[in-house]
Each structure stands twice: as C-alpha cells, then as structure tokens.
Design a protein around this motif. Sequence first.
Motif, PDB file in Angstrom:
ATOM      1  N   VAL A  54      13.136  11.130  -9.977  1.00  0.00           N
ATOM      2  CA  VAL A  54      12.557  10.392  -8.861  1.00  0.00           C
ATOM      3  C   VAL A  54      11.309   9.670  -9.337  1.00  0.00           C
ATOM      4  O   VAL A  54      10.404  10.287  -9.909  1.00  0.00           O
ATOM      5  CB  VAL A  54      12.190  11.326  -7.687  1.00  0.00           C
ATOM      6  N   ASP A  55      11.271   8.361  -9.108  1.00  0.00           N
ATOM      7  CA  ASP A  55      10.094   7.550  -9.406  1.00  0.00           C
ATOM      8  C   ASP A  55       9.512   7.086  -8.075  1.00  0.00           C
ATOM      9  O   ASP A  55      10.125   6.304  -7.355  1.00  0.00           O
ATOM     10  CB  ASP A  55      10.480   6.335 -10.256  1.00  0.00           C
ATOM     11  N   VAL A  56       8.335   7.615  -7.739  1.00  0.00           N
ATOM     12  CA  VAL A  56       7.666   7.214  -6.513  1.00  0.00           C
ATOM     13  C   VAL A  56       6.683   6.108  -6.861  1.00  0.00           C
ATOM     14  O   VAL A  56       5.737   6.327  -7.624  1.00  0.00           O
ATOM     15  CB  VAL A  56       6.946   8.395  -5.835  1.00  0.00           C
ATOM     16  N   GLY A  57       6.931   4.929  -6.329  1.00  0.00           N
ATOM     17  CA  GLY A  57       6.059   3.783  -6.545  1.00  0.00           C
ATOM     18  C   GLY A  57       5.091   3.670  -5.386  1.00  0.00           C
ATOM     19  O   GLY A  57       5.492   3.440  -4.249  1.00  0.00           O
ATOM     20  N   VAL A  58       3.804   3.862  -5.680  1.00  0.00           N
ATOM     21  CA  VAL A  58       2.767   3.781  -4.652  1.00  0.00           C
ATOM     22  C   VAL A  58       2.185   2.375  -4.684  1.00  0.00           C
ATOM     23  O   VAL A  58       1.719   1.912  -5.723  1.00  0.00           O
ATOM     24  CB  VAL A  58       1.667   4.843  -4.880  1.00  0.00           C
ATOM     25  N   SER A  59       2.198   1.710  -3.542  1.00  0.00           N
ATOM     26  CA  SER A  59       1.693   0.341  -3.456  1.00  0.00           C
ATOM     27  C   SER A  59       0.173   0.337  -3.421  1.00  0.00           C
ATOM     28  O   SER A  59      -0.429   0.911  -2.515  1.00  0.00           O
ATOM     29  CB  SER A  59       2.226  -0.343  -2.190  1.00  0.00           C
ATOM     30  N   ILE A  60      -0.412  -0.295  -4.414  1.00  0.00           N
ATOM     31  CA  ILE A  60      -1.865  -0.500  -4.454  1.00  0.00           C
ATOM     32  C   ILE A  60      -2.077  -1.965  -4.787  1.00  0.00           C
ATOM     33  O   ILE A  60      -1.644  -2.433  -5.836  1.00  0.00           O
ATOM     34  CB  ILE A  60      -2.548   0.449  -5.462  1.00  0.00           C
ATOM     35  N   ASP A  61      -2.704  -2.677  -3.873  1.00  0.00           N
ATOM     36  CA  ASP A  61      -2.780  -4.126  -3.958  1.00  0.00           C
ATOM     37  C   ASP A  61      -4.165  -4.666  -4.291  1.00  0.00           C
ATOM     38  O   ASP A  61      -4.520  -5.764  -3.859  1.00  0.00           O
ATOM     39  CB  ASP A  61      -2.292  -4.740  -2.642  1.00  0.00           C
ATOM     40  N   ASP A 115      -7.675  -2.581   1.109  1.00  0.00           N
ATOM     41  CA  ASP A 115      -7.788  -2.255   2.532  1.00  0.00           C
ATOM     42  C   ASP A 115      -7.685  -3.504   3.408  1.00  0.00           C
ATOM     43  O   ASP A 115      -7.106  -3.455   4.494  1.00  0.00           O
ATOM     44  CB  ASP A 115      -9.091  -1.513   2.809  1.00  0.00           C
ATOM     45  N   ALA A 116      -8.204  -4.631   2.916  1.00  0.00           N
ATOM     46  CA  ALA A 116      -8.097  -5.881   3.683  1.00  0.00           C
ATOM     47  C   ALA A 116      -6.651  -6.365   3.725  1.00  0.00           C
ATOM     48  O   ALA A 116      -6.157  -6.766   4.790  1.00  0.00           O
ATOM     49  CB  ALA A 116      -9.001  -6.946   3.069  1.00  0.00           C
ATOM     50  N   ILE A 117      -5.972  -6.333   2.598  1.00  0.00           N
ATOM     51  CA  ILE A 117      -4.567  -6.761   2.548  1.00  0.00           C
ATOM     52  C   ILE A 117      -3.701  -5.848   3.416  1.00  0.00           C
ATOM     53  O   ILE A 117      -2.823  -6.311   4.151  1.00  0.00           O
ATOM     54  CB  ILE A 117      -4.052  -6.779   1.095  1.00  0.00           C
ATOM     55  N   ARG A 118      -3.957  -4.555   3.335  1.00  0.00           N
ATOM     56  CA  ARG A 118      -3.165  -3.577   4.085  1.00  0.00           C
ATOM     57  C   ARG A 118      -3.606  -3.468   5.546  1.00  0.00           C
ATOM     58  O   ARG A 118      -2.938  -2.816   6.354  1.00  0.00           O
ATOM     59  CB  ARG A 118      -3.253  -2.203   3.408  1.00  0.00           C
ATOM     60  N   CYS A 160       0.713  -5.154   6.707  1.00  0.00           N
ATOM     61  CA  CYS A 160       0.196  -5.831   5.516  1.00  0.00           C
ATOM     62  C   CYS A 160       0.347  -7.345   5.639  1.00  0.00           C
ATOM     63  O   CYS A 160       1.374  -7.836   6.118  1.00  0.00           O
ATOM     64  CB  CYS A 160       0.920  -5.333   4.273  1.00  0.00           C
ATOM     65  N   GLU A 161      -0.645  -8.059   5.159  1.00  0.00           N
ATOM     66  CA  GLU A 161      -0.627  -9.513   5.331  1.00  0.00           C
ATOM     67  C   GLU A 161       0.466 -10.204   4.531  1.00  0.00           C
ATOM     68  O   GLU A 161       0.867 -11.298   4.878  1.00  0.00           O
ATOM     69  CB  GLU A 161      -1.994 -10.121   5.046  1.00  0.00           C
TER      70      GLU A 161
END
Length: 180
Positions: A113-120, A127-130, A23-24
């Motif tokens: 449990v708290d699952v934090g999914v990274s969405i930017d 998709d560009a950032i990742r 990731c950038e």
Amino acid sequence: MFSSRPRLRYLIYYITSRCNLRCEHCFYLDELNQHGEMSPAEIERVARGVDPLPFVRVTGGEPFLRKDLPEVLQAFYRHASTRRMGIITNGTRPAWVEQSVRRLLELCPELVVDVGVSIDGLEAVHDAIRRLPGSYAKARETVERLNACKNERPNLLTSIVMTVTAKNEPQLDDLYREMA
C-alpha cells in the motif's frame, strides 16, 4: 493466442465524492458531496469482474471519509488478486488514516500500500490552497504517523503528492528540503 477480452492492469477508482476540503485546484468541486457511493456488494461485484487486477489507485473526494474503506478495498485483494494499491489522501484525519491503513494491512497481509498524502506547498500556501487553516499540520502528522508504521509494516509506502500551480511552484525546492 490472444484473448478476446483485454486484460485490465491498472484501475483508478473514485471511491467517494465526499470531501472535507474545497481546494482551489479541485476539478471535482461542483460534484463533491452530491453522489451516492457504490455499496460494498457493488464494489465486490466489480472486483470479481476484473480478475486479475495487479494495481488499484484509490482517489475521491477523500477516500478516508469512508468508514468501510479497508473492507471494501479487501474485495480487490480477495477477488481480483490485487497486490498493490495506492490511496491518495488530503491527510486531514491523521489518526483515522493510520487506523484504516493498519486495518487494511491486517485484512490483506500481502498487499503493498502506497499512501500518497497531498501537500501543496509550505504551511501558509498549502493552507490557502486547501482553504483550511491547520490542514498542513494535519497532513504532516499523517505522514509522520504512516512513516512510524513502516517499522512493523514493511509493505507500507508513504509518498507526497502535489498539484503544482503558479501559487506553489516557487516553493518546490523548499518543500522538497522540508519533506526530506
């Protein structure tokens, strides 16, 4: 009377340096995939040494690249009386994330449990950032799979985490609407 040893209440645990993205905005980029991980026995020793520990936040790299993630996190549940954990994931392995979370909750039935999914951002920006085409679709699938598990696992929480940058800030309102 005050104890001579201060009580740890919150631990941010960098469980692996392995990551399948570049990731950038990553501040670990130069350190990824270069360091050894603590063994399950070493993790258990840490967990025994921090009792009680109410909350553990797990990050990395990508935590779900560890095949033993549920078992090593169980050490905190068993030995440190941890009853709340947060796990941050890039969400690129939807089926594995779901399977691992289900296993963790089987091993630790009282754990929240708290699952934090990274969405930017929306798809193209994310998709560009990742730096991986299709990563947005996989992250969304991960969120959907985890949300579907909530019916059977009420102690599972799902959240979206985001690193805000100049590239994705203009999309915050649109992303919020899309995720709602």
